[in-house]
Design a protein around this motif. Sequence first.
Motif, PDB file in Angstrom:
ATOM      1  N   TYR A  32       0.237   4.700  -8.524  1.00 57.09           N
ATOM      2  CA  TYR A  32      -0.239   4.981  -7.176  1.00 57.09           C
ATOM      3  C   TYR A  32       0.910   5.511  -6.323  1.00 57.09           C
ATOM      4  O   TYR A  32       2.044   5.037  -6.427  1.00 57.09           O
ATOM      5  CB  TYR A  32      -0.786   3.700  -6.514  1.00 57.09           C
ATOM      6  N   LYS A  33       0.602   6.480  -5.456  1.00 56.24           N
ATOM      7  CA  LYS A  33       1.515   6.875  -4.389  1.00 56.24           C
ATOM      8  C   LYS A  33       1.061   6.136  -3.142  1.00 56.24           C
ATOM      9  O   LYS A  33      -0.109   6.241  -2.743  1.00 56.24           O
ATOM     10  CB  LYS A  33       1.490   8.384  -4.180  1.00 56.24           C
ATOM     11  N   ILE A  34       1.968   5.405  -2.529  1.00 56.59           N
ATOM     12  CA  ILE A  34       1.570   4.449  -1.492  1.00 56.59           C
ATOM     13  C   ILE A  34       2.210   4.760  -0.145  1.00 56.59           C
ATOM     14  O   ILE A  34       3.203   5.482  -0.051  1.00 56.59           O
ATOM     15  CB  ILE A  34       1.929   3.008  -1.920  1.00 56.59           C
ATOM     16  N   GLU A  35       1.618   4.157   0.909  1.00 57.38           N
ATOM     17  CA  GLU A  35       2.159   4.221   2.265  1.00 57.38           C
ATOM     18  C   GLU A  35       2.185   2.815   2.848  1.00 57.38           C
ATOM     19  O   GLU A  35       1.391   1.944   2.459  1.00 57.38           O
ATOM     20  CB  GLU A  35       1.297   5.129   3.143  1.00 57.38           C
ATOM     21  N   ASN A  36       3.075   2.580   3.799  1.00 55.96           N
ATOM     22  CA  ASN A  36       3.183   1.277   4.454  1.00 55.96           C
ATOM     23  C   ASN A  36       1.857   0.841   5.056  1.00 55.96           C
ATOM     24  O   ASN A  36       1.151   1.626   5.709  1.00 55.96           O
ATOM     25  CB  ASN A  36       4.227   1.327   5.580  1.00 55.96           C
ATOM     26  N   GLY A  37       1.502  -0.428   4.827  1.00 50.86           N
ATOM     27  CA  GLY A  37       0.330  -1.022   5.456  1.00 50.86           C
ATOM     28  C   GLY A  37      -1.008  -0.640   4.862  1.00 50.86           C
ATOM     29  O   GLY A  37      -2.050  -1.134   5.305  1.00 50.86           O
ATOM     30  N   LYS A  38      -1.032   0.223   3.866  1.00 47.50           N
ATOM     31  CA  LYS A  38      -2.290   0.666   3.268  1.00 47.50           C
ATOM     32  C   LYS A  38      -2.715  -0.277   2.130  1.00 47.50           C
ATOM     33  O   LYS A  38      -1.893  -0.995   1.543  1.00 47.50           O
ATOM     34  CB  LYS A  38      -2.152   2.083   2.725  1.00 47.50           C
ATOM     35  N   VAL A  39      -4.011  -0.246   1.807  1.00 45.99           N
ATOM     36  CA  VAL A  39      -4.575  -1.039   0.720  1.00 45.99           C
ATOM     37  C   VAL A  39      -5.132  -0.090  -0.337  1.00 45.99           C
ATOM     38  O   VAL A  39      -5.851   0.865  -0.007  1.00 45.99           O
ATOM     39  CB  VAL A  39      -5.685  -1.982   1.218  1.00 45.99           C
ATOM     40  N   TYR A  40      -4.818  -0.357  -1.591  1.00 42.96           N
ATOM     41  CA  TYR A  40      -5.279   0.479  -2.703  1.00 42.96           C
ATOM     42  C   TYR A  40      -6.029  -0.405  -3.687  1.00 42.96           C
ATOM     43  O   TYR A  40      -5.642  -1.546  -3.933  1.00 42.96           O
ATOM     44  CB  TYR A  40      -4.090   1.159  -3.382  1.00 42.96           C
ATOM     45  N   LYS A  41      -7.109   0.136  -4.242  1.00 39.75           N
ATOM     46  CA  LYS A  41      -7.960  -0.648  -5.133  1.00 39.75           C
ATOM     47  C   LYS A  41      -7.930  -0.067  -6.542  1.00 39.75           C
ATOM     48  O   LYS A  41      -7.877   1.151  -6.734  1.00 39.75           O
ATOM     49  CB  LYS A  41      -9.395  -0.681  -4.607  1.00 39.75           C
ATOM     50  N   GLU A 107      -6.505  -5.478  -5.805  1.00 44.44           N
ATOM     51  CA  GLU A 107      -6.099  -4.765  -4.601  1.00 44.44           C
ATOM     52  C   GLU A 107      -4.579  -4.804  -4.469  1.00 44.44           C
ATOM     53  O   GLU A 107      -3.947  -5.822  -4.762  1.00 44.44           O
ATOM     54  CB  GLU A 107      -6.722  -5.394  -3.345  1.00 44.44           C
ATOM     55  N   ILE A 108      -4.013  -3.687  -4.038  1.00 41.43           N
ATOM     56  CA  ILE A 108      -2.586  -3.601  -3.746  1.00 41.43           C
ATOM     57  C   ILE A 108      -2.453  -3.456  -2.234  1.00 41.43           C
ATOM     58  O   ILE A 108      -2.885  -2.449  -1.658  1.00 41.43           O
ATOM     59  CB  ILE A 108      -1.942  -2.383  -4.433  1.00 41.43           C
ATOM     60  N   THR A 109      -1.883  -4.452  -1.572  1.00 41.67           N
ATOM     61  CA  THR A 109      -1.678  -4.417  -0.126  1.00 41.67           C
ATOM     62  C   THR A 109      -0.203  -4.161   0.147  1.00 41.67           C
ATOM     63  O   THR A 109       0.643  -5.040  -0.071  1.00 41.67           O
ATOM     64  CB  THR A 109      -2.130  -5.726   0.539  1.00 41.67           C
ATOM     65  N   VAL A 110       0.112  -2.976   0.603  1.00 38.03           N
ATOM     66  CA  VAL A 110       1.509  -2.596   0.842  1.00 38.03           C
ATOM     67  C   VAL A 110       1.965  -3.205   2.167  1.00 38.03           C
ATOM     68  O   VAL A 110       1.240  -3.139   3.171  1.00 38.03           O
ATOM     69  CB  VAL A 110       1.656  -1.056   0.880  1.00 38.03           C
ATOM     70  N   PRO A 111       3.144  -3.819   2.197  1.00 26.72           N
ATOM     71  CA  PRO A 111       3.621  -4.446   3.438  1.00 26.72           C
ATOM     72  C   PRO A 111       3.734  -3.444   4.585  1.00 26.72           C
ATOM     73  O   PRO A 111       3.970  -2.250   4.372  1.00 26.72           O
ATOM     74  CB  PRO A 111       5.007  -4.982   3.061  1.00 26.72           C
ATOM     75  N   ASN A 112       3.565  -3.949   5.819  1.00 29.35           N
ATOM     76  CA  ASN A 112       3.738  -3.118   7.002  1.00 29.35           C
ATOM     77  C   ASN A 112       5.213  -2.849   7.300  1.00 29.35           C
ATOM     78  O   ASN A 112       5.557  -1.818   7.872  1.00 29.35           O
ATOM     79  CB  ASN A 112       3.113  -3.799   8.232  1.00 29.35           C
ATOM     80  N   GLN A 113       6.070  -3.788   6.910  1.00 31.10           N
ATOM     81  CA  GLN A 113       7.490  -3.622   7.211  1.00 31.10           C
ATOM     82  C   GLN A 113       8.112  -2.539   6.330  1.00 31.10           C
ATOM     83  O   GLN A 113       7.522  -2.110   5.348  1.00 31.10           O
ATOM     84  CB  GLN A 113       8.253  -4.946   7.036  1.00 31.10           C
ATOM     85  N   THR A 114       9.307  -2.142   6.676  1.00 33.22           N
ATOM     86  CA  THR A 114       9.984  -1.055   5.973  1.00 33.22           C
ATOM     87  C   THR A 114      10.205  -1.396   4.507  1.00 33.22           C
ATOM     88  O   THR A 114      10.666  -2.487   4.165  1.00 33.22           O
ATOM     89  CB  THR A 114      11.342  -0.757   6.636  1.00 33.22           C
ATOM     90  N   VAL A 115       9.849  -0.454   3.654  1.00 34.42           N
ATOM     91  CA  VAL A 115      10.084  -0.574   2.214  1.00 34.42           C
ATOM     92  C   VAL A 115      11.007   0.560   1.793  1.00 34.42           C
ATOM     93  O   VAL A 115      10.822   1.706   2.213  1.00 34.42           O
ATOM     94  CB  VAL A 115       8.745  -0.482   1.430  1.00 34.42           C
ATOM     95  N   ASP A 116      12.016   0.253   1.007  1.00 33.69           N
ATOM     96  CA  ASP A 116      12.935   1.295   0.551  1.00 33.69           C
ATOM     97  C   ASP A 116      12.190   2.310  -0.313  1.00 33.69           C
ATOM     98  O   ASP A 116      11.321   1.934  -1.114  1.00 33.69           O
ATOM     99  CB  ASP A 116      14.079   0.687  -0.258  1.00 33.69           C
ATOM    100  N   PRO A 117      12.525   3.602  -0.203  1.00 33.55           N
ATOM    101  CA  PRO A 117      11.886   4.607  -1.051  1.00 33.55           C
ATOM    102  C   PRO A 117      12.103   4.332  -2.542  1.00 33.55           C
ATOM    103  O   PRO A 117      13.118   3.754  -2.945  1.00 33.55           O
ATOM    104  CB  PRO A 117      12.588   5.907  -0.632  1.00 33.55           C
TER     105      PRO A 117
END
Length: 266
Positions: A32-41, A107-117
Amino acid sequence: MIKRILLLITLMLQFSFLHAGIVVLNGLTHSYKIENGKVYKGTIAIENTGNSSQNVKLFLQDLSYHADGTINYTTIRTNKRTNGDWIKLNTNLVTLKAKEKTEVFYEITVPNQTVDPGSYWSVIIVEPVEDIKPSDNKPGVNITSVIRYAIQVITDFETEKAKPDLTFESVKVEKEEGKQTVKIAIANTGTLYCKPTASIEIFNRKTGQKIGTYSSVTMSLLPSTSKTFSIDISKVPPDKYTATIMTTDEEENAFALNVELEVKND
């Protein structure tokens, strides 16, 4: 001999789902390509190809592997780039009747806080649970061993700001199944998952004439892991050569190394 046993175990982990009663239908790598705070199923499709009911448990672990063939499955948070805390399964246990199929959702819940690339990962283990059966021959019970299936869940964040960094750990010429083979241990010391291919250009040491170019199969390489890439050079006559070893990933990131190479008769 130890390396061959480890390789066999690796192949069993990768391909055993084709032969066992429980079959994973939709692959062993989910990316998955992800973004902060997003949820992926996502889903894990499982089939019981056997003739009797089968319990299956699912749980998360961290994964690492190395060029010597070792594979380490460890508890979540062992790996500093784990995404295991982001993943939630809708169930940890399913029971499949004979010939039945099912889907387990996550479900993948990406944290809202900063995540290193870069890439983050863990594995969902799918493990058939065998019934404990009384022994007819001696006191106690017999526990049937089962093979677990590891599904990699890889999440890539801000890939434009991250990159793989491939380094050569070792280069050897060995005989494998009667063929002269170059064994190249390559490590990914960067922060991004990639799928590199290794190749070697071989030149006559005296004349500089190019003998040929030979390539390995493409393999995946997570950050902070390493694998051994094998290249068949059985068509190269015994002699001493100069060679350029290159590894290139799917984004055409290239890394090169010049070496002296000796191909022996035995």
